[in-house]
Structures are given as structure tokens and as C-alpha cells.
Write a protein that holds these residues in place. Structure first.
Motif, mmCIF file in Angstrom:
data_model
loop_
_atom_site.group_PDB
_atom_site.id
_atom_site.type_symbol
_atom_site.label_atom_id
_atom_site.label_comp_id
_atom_site.label_asym_id
_atom_site.label_seq_id
_atom_site.Cartn_x
_atom_site.Cartn_y
_atom_site.Cartn_z
ATOM 1 N N LEU A 2 20.147 -6.759 4.659
ATOM 2 C CA LEU A 2 19.574 -5.531 4.617
ATOM 3 C C LEU A 2 20.505 -4.492 4.358
ATOM 4 N N LEU A 3 21.619 -4.669 5.102
ATOM 5 C CA LEU A 3 22.862 -3.544 4.804
ATOM 6 C C LEU A 3 23.350 -3.521 3.317
ATOM 7 N N ARG A 4 23.445 -4.763 2.920
ATOM 8 C CA ARG A 4 24.048 -4.787 1.432
ATOM 9 C C ARG A 4 23.008 -4.110 0.371
ATOM 10 N N SER A 5 21.570 -4.731 0.593
ATOM 11 C CA SER A 5 20.579 -4.399 -0.413
ATOM 12 C C SER A 5 20.470 -2.341 -0.247
ATOM 13 N N ALA A 6 20.392 -2.049 1.081
ATOM 14 C CA ALA A 6 20.065 -0.663 1.071
ATOM 15 C C ALA A 6 21.367 -0.078 0.655
ATOM 16 N N ARG A 63 0.863 -1.182 -0.002
ATOM 17 C CA ARG A 63 -0.084 0.122 0.169
ATOM 18 C C ARG A 63 1.001 1.221 0.153
ATOM 19 N N VAL A 64 1.841 1.097 0.916
ATOM 20 C CA VAL A 64 2.923 2.375 0.934
ATOM 21 C C VAL A 64 3.504 2.447 -0.633
ATOM 22 N N SER A 65 3.840 1.535 -1.328
ATOM 23 C CA SER A 65 4.547 1.495 -2.446
ATOM 24 C C SER A 65 3.565 2.255 -3.324
ATOM 25 N N ALA A 66 2.383 1.711 -3.383
ATOM 26 C CA ALA A 66 1.134 2.267 -4.358
ATOM 27 C C ALA A 66 1.314 3.682 -4.090
ATOM 28 N N GLY A 67 1.315 4.274 -2.885
ATOM 29 C CA GLY A 67 1.021 5.838 -2.495
ATOM 30 C C GLY A 67 1.992 6.584 -3.079
ATOM 31 N N LEU A 68 3.420 5.878 -3.173
ATOM 32 C CA LEU A 68 4.517 6.300 -3.542
ATOM 33 C C LEU A 68 4.642 6.210 -5.197
ATOM 34 N N ARG A 69 4.013 5.221 -5.714
ATOM 35 C CA ARG A 69 3.889 5.396 -7.384
ATOM 36 C C ARG A 69 3.398 6.417 -7.730
ATOM 37 N N LYS A 70 1.835 6.746 -7.051
ATOM 38 C CA LYS A 70 1.225 7.642 -7.600
ATOM 39 C C LYS A 70 1.824 9.199 -7.426
ATOM 40 N N SER A 82 10.945 4.612 -2.353
ATOM 41 C CA SER A 82 10.459 3.292 -3.166
ATOM 42 C C SER A 82 11.402 2.175 -3.414
ATOM 43 N N ALA A 83 12.469 2.598 -3.711
ATOM 44 C CA ALA A 83 13.783 1.707 -3.806
ATOM 45 C C ALA A 83 14.145 0.818 -2.382
ATOM 46 N N TYR A 84 14.176 1.911 -1.338
ATOM 47 C CA TYR A 84 14.434 1.324 -0.027
ATOM 48 C C TYR A 84 13.294 -0.020 0.331
ATOM 49 N N LEU A 85 12.016 0.328 -0.115
ATOM 50 C CA LEU A 85 11.133 -0.600 0.152
ATOM 51 C C LEU A 85 11.194 -1.906 -0.633
ATOM 52 N N ARG A 86 11.583 -1.796 -1.969
ATOM 53 C CA ARG A 86 12.117 -2.820 -2.846
ATOM 54 C C ARG A 86 13.301 -3.405 -2.134
ATOM 55 N N ALA A 87 14.152 -2.713 -1.810
ATOM 56 C CA ALA A 87 15.488 -3.400 -1.220
ATOM 57 C C ALA A 87 15.066 -4.267 0.008
ATOM 58 N N PHE A 88 14.198 -3.835 0.813
ATOM 59 C CA PHE A 88 13.696 -4.814 2.101
ATOM 60 C C PHE A 88 13.022 -5.992 1.444
ATOM 61 N N ILE A 89 12.111 -5.869 0.523
ATOM 62 C CA ILE A 89 11.348 -6.958 -0.057
ATOM 63 C C ILE A 89 12.221 -7.898 -0.810
ATOM 64 N N ILE A 90 13.274 -7.612 -1.452
ATOM 65 C CA ILE A 90 14.152 -8.299 -1.962
ATOM 66 C C ILE A 90 15.146 -9.162 -0.981
ATOM 67 N N SER A 91 15.312 -8.465 0.043
ATOM 68 C CA SER A 91 16.484 -8.882 0.974
ATOM 69 C C SER A 91 15.640 -10.145 1.753
ATOM 70 N N SER A 92 14.108 -9.760 2.154
ATOM 71 C CA SER A 92 13.412 -10.695 2.855
ATOM 72 C C SER A 92 13.376 -12.093 2.450
ATOM 73 N N ILE A 93 13.595 -12.192 0.923
ATOM 74 C CA ILE A 93 13.471 -13.605 0.343
ATOM 75 C C ILE A 93 14.619 -14.225 0.919
ATOM 76 N N VAL A 94 15.840 -13.928 1.330
ATOM 77 C CA VAL A 94 16.912 -14.622 1.735
ATOM 78 C C VAL A 94 16.738 -14.801 3.152
ATOM 79 N N PHE A 95 16.406 -13.874 4.159
ATOM 80 C CA PHE A 95 16.081 -14.040 5.484
ATOM 81 C C PHE A 95 14.900 -14.654 6.221
ATOM 82 N N ILE A 96 13.787 -14.495 5.491
ATOM 83 C CA ILE A 96 12.576 -14.744 6.177
ATOM 84 C C ILE A 96 12.607 -16.228 6.169
#
Length: 1322
Positions: free
Chosen positions: A796-800, A255-262, A312-326
Motif C-alpha cells: 500500500l505504501l509503495r503504490s500510494a 461507485r466512488v470511482s464512477a462519481g469521480l470520473r463524472k 481516483s489515482a489513490y483508489l486505483r493504487a489500492f485496487i492494484i495493491s490488493s491483487i498482491v495482498f488479498i
């Protein structure tokens, strides 16, 4: 318009068999060719029938109109989403079924097979080798089939996304063609461009991930059930953990990302609006030296845009990184719970759990959030598209109560924007076959009158009725990219006799002789390689060729010289069109005598109307100008009366010169220069570069592109630290996996050798002692927890850090490219269509901002994991190094072949994208003409054709990416088969622990799910790097010489020039090195305060003098201003000190203050003072009043007055006037002349003119021919030479006009007889 070339043949997929389609074998020939040589547009094949733009647009439009009708009937707002779903639901449902089978059948069964194989190698297992082989075979078959299903799903989903995008673009374009001028003025070009680039591109991604929103729920239920069978209550705890870490958090982030996209979309619209204005008004910007002001406003907009993109990029960084650690957090929590319940951590349970959590993690941290994210963005885009579709359309004009060719307006009232009314209670009646002339001061509503007849302006009250076809000639001539002949025919069938006659009456025969390829010469974007007069006459010829019943002519004679104007009026308007109904808006009163009906407008209403005689005796201002009350004995003969009109026009003194390449009659002489048409914008072949000739960026594509990109983001130290972060994070990740294997093996051996049964021999006793020396279970738990925590922090650090690097690179490269563009030479803008330039700063910058960093991080993350997997597989079974090497060789060759194809396909796709936007830009500029001609259908078909060519490129691009992923995953499936069966084959010779077998196979299986994404992301990265290369190319544009100088010796005093003396010494000017000179050895001096008219034939070099003075092109020789060589001072110091009033006034979107004073150098009182000087104070309520794009909320005359106000404000000693009063009425002309006499009396004024009466009373006239100075003296003296150039030009105007000009020159000479004529030499 300029239609695209036909396709060389059908798509190879159309004739491919089922097996060929299944394995994408039909791509082999194209892939091999792209590996051997570059692909060209000849390699693009016709799209499949289901992918064609017209078919898709028709279906969506039909369903959209049906939805509008239903919504209106039910009293609700129509939904574009429902229309899209109705059109494409069946295709997308098929995609969902394919994905459902792949995810809930094959993918869920895969870990079960793995668990059985690991069980076979676990200590104490009773499973036979035959059973293990059966499970291994089942696992390998599942991997093969699952890969086929997945890749074909991706292909189908991307094709559906492409079809929706194409359909929406077609629907948007059809809407554009139906918009009236009133609505179009409120929709910025940048917004429309952004809708058809960034917004509709969201469908491409949303359709890939949309099904995961519902499929994720089913997959979670099924996998949780399966895990419960293995781990009981611990499975529930693990599910709760993974749910908390994914669904709520990812949903919130979506939802935050969609708001940023707008917000990003709005800011991008704003930036592209400014870019569009800069590209279209760059000549004026350079001559005003306003580069820094526009750089500042774009920088401010870009800063706001990039700040949101960074978030928006930092949000994507968290999403991509979460694939590894979750996955690892959830595994830890589940195994910890399982251990706390007193259970033994066995390999078969661990690796089944790991596989299922890998699936769930990928689903819930990537596919599900990407579904939410992309669908959220898509929803925003659909809303923006729908808002545009909801705009009101052109009006249908009533045909009741009038005959063919008849026009009637009854008490019509209209306004462009409330509250000021443009037309006020206006009534008029035009009979069939008559000529109606409309005159009036600036802002009186003349153009608005024509727009209301066209249906472009909505009436508030009253009515307008007309019957018959209409042709419209715009005040600002419109030409589109194509040949001159195509511009005239405009889709009509070619009739040789009719065509030749229209060329004759529109005075184009001589122009066709001068143009490099005659009427087959390519017209560049905005007609940049034609003069203003040529554009006007081609515009008129197009209207005449259409053979309409009614002709609406908005001042078509103002851009041509006097004798050409007479020819057009007599031969064309009153000759060829004699039987047609004509409404002629004009400021040239000499043509009024032949009008059947004359309408004088003032303040939007009819001041008076009637015949010529009625107007002359009516006593109004215009009538006073037409009658000669000072000479009652003058014969009331029409020609003599018009002669008086001309004389009074002449006595209004200086009128200002023409646009570059001004249109002046060229006598048919043998010594006419080959440069009769200025060659600045032409190649030697006579062509402006069209979009299909755009250079193939990336032909020499190397790793240097990556280096330049990353170097733009940080220094060498930063670039060294980022890889270190990636390496350490990967070590922590792989280390946690190996630690888990070690833990499970230890626990399994402990279970089988101690505490659970008694040792029966020495071997068992040895094992008991051996495992007693291993870490305790508590130690394993603590160690695993520490490694998982390190994995979370480091990923998280490397993605950010990586996204920060990419955002800095994107910001810097955009700024460099924009700065280089703004500082580039004029020739760059003259030879590159605006659509191509805007494409770089919309699509390419958008890809660099958002798509490239994400693809690159995915690719890097995946291939680092690949390296970790290979290391662990080799540690477990070093014999597999042979299989790894063999597979790596095939992997390499398949990759380089298909990646080269992907890169070539991306270049072709980008090349075919530009014509789509150029066509859109041309259509927006000529929308009123298109409406009037009724050619919307043909223009729309051409747009669909351009879209089909882009679709061919896009289809090739996505197919190449899918084929690459498919074959590499096919290769990986073979590798998995080898790995799995290697353990079974070597089982008798080597003892394998169950945990090690599980680790190797699990990692290989992960590789399959990972490799297909990694390859696609590699393809995407390489393809998107093309956008970086295209941006980098713009950073290398050759600049003008220094705008600013740091050399104190070359900085003139602030008061320079104090006099305004201009000297040319041996000046030659070439637009390019290979072109012949257009100015040849010019030598003359203009004394301070002198008013000089510059005249000559078409291509004589008049405008090139302006170009040389402003140094818009390389100059050889010396140009001195007050004794200072202009080549030794900066361009800004030069251009700021020379004022220009152009023929076509340019205003920029912003405020009135910004248009007058973009640098905030003047006080408000000074700004109000200049507005009062030009009599605009009453029209401006506040200095913060908005100015719409292109100044469309002001009339042409008002825009010209604003340009005059700029010149007054700058208070320079040298003024250049470029036929500035050609498009204004006589009263505004008089105001401009009066203001100039008062404000510029002591200034040096250069007047570029093609109408001699505008400069006949100048202090001197400079006559040019073929780039050479032919005469330079007072006009009266020059006229004494019967064989002189000026005398010939005067005689060509006709007997009456020639006498008036000679009289005016003589009178001006008498008044200035005291001037020392010998003070000016040449």
C-alpha cells in the motif's frame, strides 16, 4: 474538405489463413520492418469491412433512431445503451463465450493437474511416474490452449470496443452536423472535443472487462466447490474472507470511482474550453499582455481537475495493491482455519489452494473491480453522449405557399436565449430573382434574420417559408484545412469554365498569382495564411460556385477595400448572380440604390422596408443619411446621392485598419515584391504544416524520457526512496511464499516420520530428530501472519507513493507545457493547427494523468514478481537456470521487435488522430455554411474516412500488443513444460520435496497469467510514454523574449509612455531566419498625439508594422517609444502600454468583468463608466453577466464596442486600430469615432486601413509597398504628387470617390494648417 489519402492496400489479416490468424503470424512482416526502420503512414492498411466508420455509424444510427421512435411511442426516455447493445450484442456475446470456456474449463482444471503432480512428490505417495507424466502433459496442454483462448478473447473484446467507439464518434459527428446554431452555442467546443476523445475512449477498456462482472460470480461458485473437496469447512471460511475483502469493498470503490470520473469529465471539459479559447485567441491575448490572467484561470481549473484525478489515482493504487495482498490474507485465514481444525498442512493442498486463490484474487481484485470501474465510467460517458444526442436539431423550413427562390416571413419572433427577443414580429417578402438589402444598427437582428431563414434559429411565433437551394456567406469567413480550390469547390464537380469565371467575378485572379502555389496552396487552420479579404472572397466564391437558388450574404463586403467591394457588388452580386434571389446584409449604404427591396431593422423588428426611393423619403434615420437635405439643389441622381453618402461617411473621421495581411488591390506591376503575401505562416513550399506532416515524436525515443518524467515528479532523494519501497515490498511478498513452502514441507515430513507411525530404522529415527529441530506449527503460523501483514502495509505504501510521484509529474509537466505554449512565439500557433495543439492537452494529458501511472505500476509490480519467481525457481532446482537463460534470450528478442512495433504503431495512431479533430473543428466553425450547402453527407463521409485512417493505426496498435503477449506467453508455456518435466526427469537422481516442486510450478503458472498482463502493460507504458514525449516537446517550445524583467534599469516608469512618440530606426523584420525580410530598413518618427493612417497594397507590410511594434516576431533595428528602446524592456511592460482594437473582436468565456478587467485592477464604477461610454450599459444587467464561448451571445458590433471599452479602460497613450469598424453599422461607427475623438484626443493613434476614406483626414498617412516606406506626410500634401503612391491608390477608387477623398483631405489640411508639418520626419 481535405480528404485523407487513400490506403495503399488491404489489411494483411484479410487474406491470412486460419493458422496464421490463430498464431498472429500475419504480423511478422510488419513487425520485422518496424524493428529495422520506422513505420510510415504507407504501412497503414485499409481497415476490415467490419471496422469501417461509415458502416458502423450507419448501423448504430439506425438502431438509435429506432430506439428513439420506440421510446417516444411508449412515453419513456430513449436509451443509447440499448441501441449500442442491439448493434453489437452478438459480437460481444461471442467474446463472452470464448472467455467462459477459458476461465471455467481450462483455468479451473489447471490447479487440479498441479495438485496431482505435487502429490506424486509428497512423502508416502503411491502415484506412479507414468501417471505423473500424464498429469504433467495435461497441465502443459491446458496452459497452451488457455493462452490461445485468452489472447484471442482480448483481441476480440478490444476490437468490439474500438467498433463501438468509432460508431459513437460517427453518431456524434452526424449529430453535430444536424445541430442548429442556437443549440451549438450552448454546447461548448471543449465539451464536444472531450466527448469524442476521453468519453468514447472508455469503451476500449469497458469491453475488455465487462464480461467479468457476471463471469466472476460463476467462477467463485465453481472454485469454491473445488476447494471444498480439498479443505472442507476451511474453504468456506476462506471464501467468506476473500469475499469480504473484494466484492463489497471493490463494488463500493467502483461507485466512488464512477462519481469521480463524472466530476473529472466536467472539469476536463472546462479546462479544454479555456484551452480552445486561448489557442484561437492567442494573438489578442499576447497583444493585451493577458498571458498571466489566462495562466491563472487554467491553473485554477487544472488544480481542481488534478485534485479529483489524485483521489481516483489513490483508489486505483489500492485496487492494484490488493491483487498482491488479498491472496495472501485469504491463504493465511484459510490455512489457519484448516490447521485449527486439526488438519495437516500438506503441499498438494497448499498449492492447489494457492493456485485457486491466485485465480480468485486476480478475478475479484482486478478483473471484477475493473469491470465495475470501467463499466461505471462507461455508463457516465454514455449518459454524457446521450445528453448531447438529445439536443434539438436544425429546423426544416416550410416550403408551402412560396415559389422557387421566394422567401416569406410572417410575424416571426425568435430569441437565442430567453427572455430577450432577437427577432420581434418581423414580416418580409422577397421575390424570386430580386436583391434585398438588410441594414440596421448593431444588435438589430440582421444576422439572426438570416439564421432564421436558414433554420438555424428556432421561431417562438410566426412562420418562415422558402423554396429552393440555399448558399450562405457568413459574416466571419470560414475556410477549412485544404487547398484554395478545395475550399471553393466544396465537394462540387470541377467545371473549368465556370471556375475561371467565378474566380474572376470574386476578384481572386491576382491572389492566385501571389499565392505560392496558386489555388493549390494549402490553407492552414482557420485560414491563418490568408488575409481577411482573401478569406471573405474565397467564402463568397464557394457560395457562388454552388449555383444555389437563394443567396444569403452576411456583410461579405466589409473585409475588402472600396474598389474590390465595388467589383464584387457589380460583377458578382448584381452580375453573375443577377437571376438569383439575394439577401445582402450590409453597412455600406452606397450599394443600396441597386437593391430591389430594402429592409431596415431596429431592435429585432422591421422599422421600415420598401424600395430605394421609398426609404429615401421615409424620414427615418437611415433615410436622413441617404438624403441630402442640406443641399436642396443637388440633383437627385443616384450616383451623386451615393457620392454624398460617401462624403458623409468620410467626414465621420477615423475608421480603423485591417487584419494582418489585409486585402488591398495590387496593381498588375512588374516590381511587385515576392512577399506580396506575408510569409509568416508559410513554409518555403507555400504549405502550412498539415496533420500528416506532424513530426514523428519519439523518433529518438530514449530512457531520457522516463528520467524527465520522473524528475518532474520528485527530486533525486525521492526517486531513490520509491524503488527501495518496491524492493522491500517484494521481499516481504516473496518471503511469505517461501515461508509457506517451508511450512508445508516441514508439516508433510513430520506427518510421514513422527507422531503418526513408529520409526522402523535408523533413517526414520534421524528424520524424527531432524524435524524436531524445525520451528513448531505455532511459529510457522505466527511467522506467516507477520510476513503477510508486512506485505499489506508495504504494498500500500509503495503504490500510494508511486501514484503521488506520478501525479506530481503530470501536474508539473502540464504546467510547464502550458506555460511554454502561452509564452511561445506567434509563429508556433501560425504553423500548428488548433486541433493538433488541443490534442496534446486533451488526449495526451489524459493519458499522462490516468493511463500511464496505472500501466507503469502494473508493469513494475509484475516484473518485480517475475524476478522473485525466477529466484525461487532457481533455489528449488538450480538446473533450471539454463532454461531461464535460453527463454530470457528469446524473451528479449521477441520483446524488442514487438515493442518497437507497438511504439511505432502508437505514433502512427496519434498522428492519425489529429486530422479527426481538425476536421471536427473545421466543421464546427463552418456549420451554418455546411447546413446551407446541403453537403452534410459529403462532409460526414470525409469524417468517416479520417476515422478509418485512425482505425487503421489503432488496429495496428492493439494487434501488436496482443501479438506480443501471445508469443511471450507461448514462450512461457514452453518454460512451464520444461520446469514441470525437469522434476520428473531428474526424479531418479535428485530428491525433490513436494512443497518445492509445488512452489516452482505454481510460481511458473502464476508467471503465465501475470506475464501476459505484464507484457501488455509494458507495451501500454511504452506507448503512453509517447504522450509524455509529446508533452515534453511542448515544454521545449522556443519562447518569446522575457515577458517580465528583473533588471530594475530596464523597467520604465509607471507613467511611461507619457507622450506617445514612436520612432523606427533601420527596422527590419523577418518571421523566420531563412525568410526574406517583410519590413526593410524602416525609418520614421510619429510625434506624440499624432493620428497616422497606414495604407498600402496587399503584402505591403502594414500589419507587419503592428507585429514589429508589439514585438510578435524578431525585429532588427531600434523601435523607440518616448525615447526608450522597446527591445530593452519586457514584453509585458511594452504590450500593456499599447492598446489594440482588432478587426475581429475576441471575447472569452466568463463574465463581463473578466473580459474587461481580467487582472481585477479597476473598481466597478470604472467598469460601468466605460460601458456607458460605449453605450452598452443598458445591454449589461450586471458585471457578472455571462459571456459565452467566443462572445456568441453578443453581436459582432457589440463585441467591437467591448474591445473599445477595454482600450478606454487601459488609458494608454498609444492606440493601434486594425480596421475595427469594418463589420459595424454606421451608427455604431459614428459612436466609435465620437468616443475615440473624446477619449483618445491626446493619444498617438496608428490606423491600419485598406479603405482610404477611413484615414483620409488623418494627421499623416504612411504609405507602404513591398516592406518599404514609400511616402509619409499629410494626405493632402501627398495627393499633390500626381505620380505618388497615395494618389494612385485614390484614383483606383473611382472618379466620384477620388473627388470626395481629395476634398476631405483638403478640408482636414485646412483645419490643421497651424501644425508644424516639419516636426515629423522620416
Amino acid at each position: 474538405m481535405n480528404a485523407a489519402k487513400p490506403f495503399p492496400g488491404p489489411s494483411p489479416k484479410a487474406s491470412a489463413g486460419h493458422v496464421s490468424k490463430l498464431f498472429f503470424w500475419w504480423m511478422r512482416n510488419l513487425a520485422w520492418k518496424s524493428y529495422k526502420e520506422s513505420l510510415t503512414e504507407e504501412d497503414l492498411r485499409e481497415p476490415l469491412e467490419t471496422d469501417k466508420s461509415k458502416r458502423l455509424g450507419d448501423e448504430l444510427e439506425r438502431n438509435w433512431l429506432s430506439e428513439v421512435e420506440k421510446a417516444t411511442a411508449k412515453g419513456r426516455k430513449p436509451s443509447l445503451l440499448l441501441a449500442i447493445m442491439k448493434t453489437f450484442w452478438l459480437q460481444y456475446l461471442g467474446c463472452g463465450i470464448v472467455l467462459l470456456i477459458e476461465e471455467l474449463v481450462f483455468r479451473v482444471a489447471q490447479p487440479i493437474m498441479l495438485g496431482q503432480i505435487v502429490e506424486h512428490f509428497t512423502q508416502g505417495s503411491s502415484m506412479t511416474s507414468g501417471e505423473a507424466c500424464a498429469y504433467a502433459a495435461a497441465l502443459c496442454i491446458i496452459v497452451f490452449v488457455k493462452n490461445c483462448f485468452y489472447h484471442h478473447y482480448m483481441m476480440l473484446a478490444q476490437l468490439v470496443g474500438m467498433r463501438i467507439r468509432v460508431a459513437c464518434c460517427s453518431l456524434l459527428y452526424r449529430k453535430v452536423l444536424r445541430l442548429n446554431r442556437q443549440e451549438l452555442d450552448q454546447a461548448a467546443t471543449g465539451q464536444i472535443l472531450n466527448l469524442m476523445t476521453n468519453d468514447v475512449s472508455r469503451f476500449d477498456q469497458a469491453l475488455q472487462f465487462g464480461h467479468w462482472i457476471w463471469l466472476s460470480v460463476l467462477q467463485v461458485i465453481v472454485i469454491t466447490f473445488c476447494l471444498y473437496q480439498y479443505l472442507q469447512e476451511a474453504a468456506i471460511i476462506g471464501f467468506v474472507c476473500i469475499f469480504i475483502l473484494t466484492m463489497p469493498l471493490q463494488g463500493f470503490l467502483g461507485r466512488v470511482s464512477a462519481g469521480l470520473r463524472k466530476k473529472i469529465a466536467v472539469l476536463t471539459d472546462d479546462r479544454m474550453r479555456h484551452m480552445n479559447e486561448i489557442v484561437n485567441g492567442v494573438r489578442v491575448i499576447k497583444m493585451y499582455a493577458w498571458e498571466r490572467a489566462f495562466a491563472k484561470i487554467v491553473a485554477i481549473t487544472r488544480k481542481k481537475e488534478i485534485s479529483k484525478i489524485v483521489q481516483s489515482a489513490y483508489l486505483r493504487a489500492f485496487i492494484i495493491s490488493s491483487i498482491v495482498f488479498i491472496e495472501r490474507i485469504s491463504t493465511f485465514v484459510t490455512l489457519f482455519s484448516y490447521w485449527m481444525f486439526g488438519n495437516v498442512i500438506k503441499p498438494n493442498k497448499v498449492f492447489v489452494l494457492a493456485q485457486y486463490y491466485n485465480i480468485l484474487t486476480l478475478t475479484l481484485t482486478y478483473f471484477f473491480p475493473m469491470g465495475i470501474y470501467s463499466c461505471g465510467e462507461c455508463q457516465v460517458s454514455i449518459k454524457r453522449v446521450q445528453e448531447f444526442l438529445d439536443k434539438r436539431e436544425e429546423l426544416s423550413v416550410d416550403e408551402e405557399g412560396v415559389g422557387k427562390g421566394e422567401i416569406r416571413m410572417d410575424r416571426a419572433t425568435a430569441c437565442w436565449s430567453a427572455p430577450q427577443e432577437t427577432l420581434n414580429d418581423l414580416s418580409m417578402h422577397v421575390l424570386p430573382g430580386s436583391l434585398c438589402a438588410v441594414i440596421g444598427p448593431v444588435g438589430s437582428g440582421k444576422s439572426s434574420l438570416l439564421y432564421s431563414i436558414l433554420g438555424e434559429l428556432r421561431l417562438k411565433n410566426g412562420s418562415v417559408a422558402r423554396r429552393g437551394t440555399v448558399a450562405y456567406v457568413n459574416q466571419e469567413p470560414w475556410v477549412f484545412t485544404g487547398t484554395v480550390k478545395q475550399n471553393i469547390l466544396f465537394g462540387q464537380p470541377f467545371d473549368s469554365h465556370k471556375y475561371k469565371e467565378i474566380v474572376r467575378v470574386c476578384f481572386l485572379e491576382r491572389d492566385f498569382q501571389l499565392l505560392p502555389k496558386g489555388d493549390e496552396t494549402i490553407v492552414g487552420g482557420r485560414g491563418i495564411n490568408l488575409s481577411g479579404g482573401q478569406r471573405a472572397r474565397i467564402n463568397l466564391a464557394r457560395a457562388v460556385y454552388s449555383n444555389a437558388d437563394i443567396y444569403l450574404l452576411d456583410d461579405p463586403l466589409s473585409a475588402v477595400d472600396t474598389h474590390v467591394g465595388k467589383h464584387l457588388f457589380n460583377e458578382c452580386i448584381c452580375g453573375y448572380l443577377e437571376q438569383k434571389t439575394r439577401i445582402l446584409v450590409t453597412h455600406q449604404l452606397q450599394y443600396l440604390q441597386k437593391a430591389d427591396h430594402i429592409v431596415i431593422l431596429n431592435n429585432g423588428g422591421v422599422e421600415t422596408q420598401g424600395s430605394f426611393g421609398d426609404i429615401v423619403s421615409s424620414g427615418l434615420n437611415f433615410a436622413k443619411l441617404l438624403s441630402d437635405k442640406d443641399d436642396p439643389d443637388e440633383e437627385n441622381d443616384g450616383d451623386q446621392m451615393l457620392g454624398k453618402v460617401e462624403e458623409k461617411l468620410i467626414r465621420r473621421s477615423v475608421r480603423i485598419g485591417s487584419k494582418r495581411n489585409t486585402d488591398v488591390h495590387v496593381p498588375n506591376r512588374g516590381d511587385t515584391s515576392e512577399l506580396a503575401e506575408v510569409s509568416v505562416l508559410l513554409e518555403e513550399s507555400g504549405k502550412v504544416l498539415d496533420d500528416d506532416q506532424e513530426e514523428k515524436i519519439g523518433e529518438g525515443f530514449t530512457w531520457s524520457t522516463y528520467w524527465h518524467y520522473f524528475r518532474a515528479g520528485g527530486n533525486v532523494c525521492t526517486l531513490a526512496v520509491i524503488p527501495f519501497f518496491f524492493l522491500i515490498a517484494q521481499i516481504a511478498t516473496s518471503g511469505s511464499d517461501y515461508w509457506l513452502t517451508y511450512w508445508s514441507n516441514t508439516e508433510a515430513e513430520r506427518y510421514s516420520t513422527s507422531g503418526y507411525h513408529v520409526a522402523t530404522n535408523d533413517t526414520d529415527q534421524y528424520k524424527i530428530e531432524l524435524w524436531d529441530h524445525e520451528p513448531t506449527s505455532e511459529t510457522f503460523v505466527e511467522g506467516y501472519g507477520i510476513l503477510v501483514a508486512g506485505c499489506v502495509v508495504l504494498t500500500l505504501l509503495r503504490s500510494a507513493a508511486f501514484f503521488k510521484l506520478c501525479m506530481r509529474a503530470s501536474r508539473n509537466l502540464h504546467n510547464r507545457a502550458f506555460e511554454a505554449l502561452l509564452l511561445s512565439k506567434m509563429r508556433f500557433f501560425d504553423t500548428n493547427p488548433s486541433g493538433r495543439i488541443l490534442n496534446r492537452f486533451s488526449k495526451d494529458v489524459g493519458a499522462m494523468d490516468e493511463l500511464l501511472p496505472q500501466a507503469m505500476l502494473f508493469m513494475t509490480q509484475i516484473y518485480l514478481t517475475l524476478c522473485g519467481i525466477m529466484v525461487m525457481v532457481i533455489i528449488v532446482n538450480y538446473y533450471l537456470i539454463i532454461a531461464i537463460v535460453i527463454c530470457a534470450v528469446f524473451f528479449y528478442y521477441i520483446s524488442i521487435v514487438l515493442i518497437s512495433t507497438a511504439r511505432e504503431a502508437k505514433k502512427l495512431e496519434a498522428m492519425k488522430r489529429s486530422p479527426v479533430f481538425s476536421h471536427l473543428s473545421d466543421s464546427l466553425n463552418g456549420l451554418s455554411t455546411i447546413h446551407a450547402s446541403g453537403t452534410q453527407g459529403k462532409i460526414c463521409d470525409e469524417f468517416d474516412t479520417h476515422q478509418d485512417h485512425h482505425t487503421a493505426g489503432w488496429f495496428l496498435f492493439i494487434t501488436t500488443g496482443i501479438t506480443l503477449g501471445f508469443w511471450l506467453d507461448f514462450l512461457n508455456a514452453i518454460f512451464i513444460t520444461v520446469v514441470t518435466f525437469s522434476f520428473l526427469i531428474l526424479e531418479s537422481a535428485v530428491t525433490f520435496l513436494g512443497g518445492n516442486v509445488g512452489l516452482a510450478i505454481t510460481q511458473s503458472l502464476v508467471l503465465t497469467g501475470m506475464l501476459q498482463h505484464g507484457i501488455l502493460q509494458m507495451s501500454e507504458t511504452v506507448s503512453q510514454m509517447t504522450s509524455v514525449e509529446r508533452i515534453l516537446e511542448y515544454t521545449r517550445i522556443e519562447p518569446e523574449t522575457s515577458l517580465e524583467t528583473n533588471d530594475a534599469e530596464n523597467v520604465p516608469e509607471e507613467t511611461w509612455p507619457s507622450k506617445g512618440m514612436v520612432t523606427f530606426r533601420n527596422v527590419n523584420l523577418k518571421y523566420t531566419v531563412n525568410d526574406p525580410p517583410v519590413l526593410k530598413n524602416l525609418n520614421f518618427t510619429i510625434e506624440a498625439g499624432c493620428k497616422v493612417g497606414i495604407v498600402g497594397q496587399t503584402g505591403a507590410g502594414k500589419s507587419s508594422i503592428l507585429t514589429a511594434l508589439f514585438r510578435l516576431a524578431p525585429v532588427e533595428g531600434i523601435i523607440l517609444i518616448d525615447g526608450i528602446d522597446t527591445a530593452k524592456i519586457s514584453l509585458h511592460n511594452l504590450r500593456r502600454k499599447v492598446s489594440i482594437i482588432p478587426q475581429e473582436p475576441v471575447l472569452f468565456c466568463g463574465t463581463m468583468r473578466y473580459n474587461l478587467d481580467p487582472f481585477d485592477e479597476f473598481e466597478d464604477a470604472q467598469l460601468w463608466s466605460v460601458l456607458e461610454e460605449v453605450e452598452l450599459k443598458s445591454s449589461v444587467q450586471s458585471l457578472e453577466d455571462p459571456v459565452t464561448e467566443g462572445g456568441s451571445n453578443f453581436s459582432v458590433g457589440q463585441r467591437q464596442l467591448i474591445c473599445l471599452a477595454r482600450a478606454i479602460l487601459r488609458n494608454n497613450k498609444i492606440i493601434v486600430l486594425d480596421e475595427a469598424t469594418a463589420n459595424v453599422d454606421l451608427e455604431t461607427d459614428a459612436l466609435i469615432q465620437k468616443t475615440m475623438r473624446r477619449k483618445f484626443d491626446s493619444c498617438t493613434v496608428l490606423i491600419i486601413a485598406h479603405r482610404l476614406h477611413t484615414v483620409i483626414d488623418a494627421d499623416r498617412i504612411l504609405v507602404m509597398d513591398a516592406g518599404r516606406l514609400m511616402e509619409f506626410d499629410h494626405p493632402h500634401i501627398l495627393l499633390q504628387n500626381k505620380s505618388g503612391f497615395l494618389h494612385k491608390l485614390v484614383q483606383e477608387t473611382g472618379k466620384n470617390m477620388a473627388e470626395q477623398l481629395q476634398t476631405a483631405a483638403e478640408q482636414a489640411f485646412s483645419k490643421k494648417s497651424s501644425v508644424n508639418l516639419s516636426s515629423i520626419t522620416y
